[in-house]
Design a protein around this motif. Structure first.
Motif, PDB file in Angstrom:
ATOM      1  N   ALA A  17      63.205  36.444  33.102  1.00  0.00           N
ATOM      2  CA  ALA A  17      62.121  37.219  33.699  1.00  0.00           C
ATOM      3  C   ALA A  17      62.127  36.882  35.189  1.00  0.00           C
ATOM      4  O   ALA A  17      61.969  35.724  35.563  1.00  0.00           O
ATOM      5  CB  ALA A  17      60.792  36.857  33.061  1.00  0.00           C
ATOM      6  N   TRP A  18      62.347  37.885  36.023  1.00  0.00           N
ATOM      7  CA  TRP A  18      62.467  37.682  37.460  1.00  0.00           C
ATOM      8  C   TRP A  18      61.183  38.091  38.158  1.00  0.00           C
ATOM      9  O   TRP A  18      60.604  39.123  37.855  1.00  0.00           O
ATOM     10  CB  TRP A  18      63.599  38.550  38.023  1.00  0.00           C
ATOM     11  N   GLU A  19      60.763  37.293  39.106  1.00  0.00           N
ATOM     12  CA  GLU A  19      59.682  37.649  40.019  1.00  0.00           C
ATOM     13  C   GLU A  19      60.166  37.315  41.417  1.00  0.00           C
ATOM     14  O   GLU A  19      60.794  36.281  41.624  1.00  0.00           O
ATOM     15  CB  GLU A  19      58.397  36.852  39.748  1.00  0.00           C
ATOM     16  N   GLY A  25      57.655  41.918  51.974  1.00  0.00           N
ATOM     17  CA  GLY A  25      56.479  41.376  51.311  1.00  0.00           C
ATOM     18  C   GLY A  25      56.072  42.085  50.028  1.00  0.00           C
ATOM     19  O   GLY A  25      55.020  41.793  49.469  1.00  0.00           O
ATOM     20  N   GLN A  26      56.925  43.004  49.532  1.00  0.00           N
ATOM     21  CA  GLN A  26      56.603  43.740  48.307  1.00  0.00           C
ATOM     22  C   GLN A  26      56.963  42.906  47.075  1.00  0.00           C
ATOM     23  O   GLN A  26      58.120  42.563  46.883  1.00  0.00           O
ATOM     24  CB  GLN A  26      57.395  45.059  48.263  1.00  0.00           C
ATOM     25  N   PRO A  27      55.974  42.564  46.219  1.00  0.00           N
ATOM     26  CA  PRO A  27      56.296  41.856  44.978  1.00  0.00           C
ATOM     27  C   PRO A  27      57.148  42.747  44.061  1.00  0.00           C
ATOM     28  O   PRO A  27      56.952  43.964  44.002  1.00  0.00           O
ATOM     29  CB  PRO A  27      54.932  41.580  44.342  1.00  0.00           C
ATOM     30  N   ALA A  64      50.595  42.352  43.332  1.00  0.00           N
ATOM     31  CA  ALA A  64      50.606  40.897  43.165  1.00  0.00           C
ATOM     32  C   ALA A  64      50.005  40.521  41.817  1.00  0.00           C
ATOM     33  O   ALA A  64      50.501  39.625  41.133  1.00  0.00           O
ATOM     34  CB  ALA A  64      49.845  40.238  44.314  1.00  0.00           C
ATOM     35  N   GLU A  65      48.960  41.209  41.401  1.00  0.00           N
ATOM     36  CA  GLU A  65      48.327  40.927  40.106  1.00  0.00           C
ATOM     37  C   GLU A  65      49.306  41.195  38.959  1.00  0.00           C
ATOM     38  O   GLU A  65      49.390  40.409  38.012  1.00  0.00           O
ATOM     39  CB  GLU A  65      47.073  41.778  39.944  1.00  0.00           C
ATOM     40  N   THR A  69      50.829  38.549  36.143  1.00  0.00           N
ATOM     41  CA  THR A  69      50.754  38.830  34.703  1.00  0.00           C
ATOM     42  C   THR A  69      52.143  38.734  34.084  1.00  0.00           C
ATOM     43  O   THR A  69      52.327  38.154  33.019  1.00  0.00           O
ATOM     44  CB  THR A  69      50.142  40.210  34.460  1.00  0.00           C
ATOM     45  N   HIS A  70      53.149  39.286  34.769  1.00  0.00           N
ATOM     46  CA  HIS A  70      54.544  39.223  34.313  1.00  0.00           C
ATOM     47  C   HIS A  70      54.985  37.770  34.212  1.00  0.00           C
ATOM     48  O   HIS A  70      55.613  37.361  33.233  1.00  0.00           O
ATOM     49  CB  HIS A  70      55.416  40.013  35.299  1.00  0.00           C
TER      50      HIS A  70
END
Length: 75
Positions: A17-19, A25-27, A64-65, A69-70
């Motif tokens: 799972a990548w974040e 600055g875009q999540p 960002a939220e 959650t991810h």
């Protein structure tokens, strides 16, 4: 998951799972599945023989939220 195979080969399947955040600055989030075949050559460590990567969920811009959650769902 590690599955012993024949002739010293071992198959490993791992989901990631990548974040991340882009330069602007875009999540972003993504999920990938990695299938690896490692072989025992008699050396200290197993050697990578083959690999295949599948994008289960491609990199997608999120809030960002949603990224948090991810992240929480992956743990």
């Amino acid at each position: 998951m590690i599955t012993p195979g024949q002739d010293g080969d071992h198959r490993i399947t791992v989901d990631f799972a990548w974040e991340g955040i882009t330069r602007t600055g875009q999540p972003m989030t993504a999920r990938t599945r990695h299938d690896w075949t490692l072989t025992d050559t008699g050396e200290r460590y197993l050697r990578l023989k083959r690999f295949h990567v599948t994008a289960l969920e491609p990199f997608t811009p999120v809030t960002a939220e949603e990224a948090l959650t991810h992240h929480d769902a992956a743990h």
